[in-house]
Scaffold this motif. Structure first.
Motif, PDB file in Angstrom:
ATOM      1  N   ASP A 174      62.315  62.381  24.067  1.00 58.35           N
ATOM      2  CA  ASP A 174      62.379  60.860  23.512  1.00 58.35           C
ATOM      3  C   ASP A 174      61.005  60.381  22.881  1.00 58.35           C
ATOM      4  OD1 ASP A 174      65.230  61.024  24.332  1.00 58.35           O
ATOM      5  OD2 ASP A 174      64.819  59.768  26.139  1.00 58.35           O
ATOM      6  N   HIS A 175      60.065  60.522  23.717  1.00 57.44           N
ATOM      7  CA  HIS A 175      58.813  59.844  23.264  1.00 57.44           C
ATOM      8  C   HIS A 175      58.286  60.610  21.964  1.00 57.44           C
ATOM      9  CE1 HIS A 175      54.950  58.101  23.515  1.00 57.44           C
ATOM     10  NE2 HIS A 175      54.275  59.391  23.340  1.00 57.44           N
ATOM     11  N   ASN A 178      60.093  59.038  18.956  1.00 56.56           N
ATOM     12  CA  ASN A 178      59.774  57.985  18.612  1.00 56.56           C
ATOM     13  C   ASN A 178      58.597  57.829  17.753  1.00 56.56           C
ATOM     14  OD1 ASN A 178      61.777  56.443  19.985  1.00 56.56           O
ATOM     15  ND2 ASN A 178      60.769  56.233  21.935  1.00 56.56           N
TER      16      ASN A 178
END
Length: 217
Positions: A174-175, A178
């Motif tokens: 997820d990081h 982003n």
């Protein structure tokens, strides 16, 4: 980010993954490195299906034959030291690629679980207009790849970015999604559910660098 994960379908990749996770088989460092290398070959093959190709005619001993070859200018960039076996696997398939290497390590400023990722060494050709393949076997928190992305900015803007990882955590994936451009593609063998208090993937496999090359101070 476009995510290609391969832990939901059975293939020979499952065998390699089972062996690198097995704490008994891990004791054989040569086999661990070779399995990481083979995982890189499998993921590299899957990635190759998305590259650009050009038609050509080759001459066999008996006459001409229509064929095709990739037209992408590739740069393989690996995070030292854990990324080396994965890099070798990809280089077995993309043997015409340029190569880049970057060092990144965890620094625990107060000796606790919290850490920063320090990047100190980077050697790379120009990335301008090329297809960049970043390799980092363990995508734990995603901080390493975030710092690698920052270091790459002085070397030009790639046409495309691919990330090759063996195991990631949901948080790390997820990081990265982003902070990287949305067109980035992630090729990953397996995604695990969480992280330990020290930021290692759980259940994961441990420290890939130590298992490949021995424990460090």
């Amino acid at each position: 980010m476009i995510i290609h994960r391969f832990d939901h379908k059975n293939s020979i990749l499952n065998t390699f993954m089972a062996e690198i996770r097995d704490k008994n088989i891990q004791k054989d460092g040569m086999r661990f490195r070779r399995n990481i290398e083979r995982i890189g070959e499998v993921l590299g093959y899957e990635l190759s299906k998305t590259l650009d190709y050009e038609d050509l005619v080759i001459e066999t001993p008996f006459g001409p034959k229509e064929s095709a070859k990739t037209s992408d200018s590739l740069v393989l960039c690996s995070v030292l030291r854990a990324g080396l076996p994965l890099h070798h696997g990809l280089l077995n398939y993309f043997d015409g690629a340029e190569n880049a290497f970057i060092s990144a390590y965890r620094h625990h400023p107060d000796g606790g679980d919290a850490f920063d990722v320090i990047v100190k060494y980077f050697a790379a050709p120009s990335l301008e207009g090329k297809t960049l393949i970043l390799t980092d076997p363990m995508l734990a928190t995603g901080k390493t790849l975030e710092n690698v992305l920052k270091a790459l900015r002085n070397h030009g803007t790639p046409k495309k970015i691919h990330i090759i990882s063996v195991i990631g955590s949901n948080e790390g994936v997820d990081h990265v999604a982003n902070v990287f451009p949305k067109e980035t593609q992630l090729w990953i063998a397996s995604i695990d559910e969480g992280l330990t208090s020290k930021g290692y993937i759980f259940p994961g496999l441990g420290d890939a660098g130590d298992l490949s090359y021995g424990e460090k101070l």
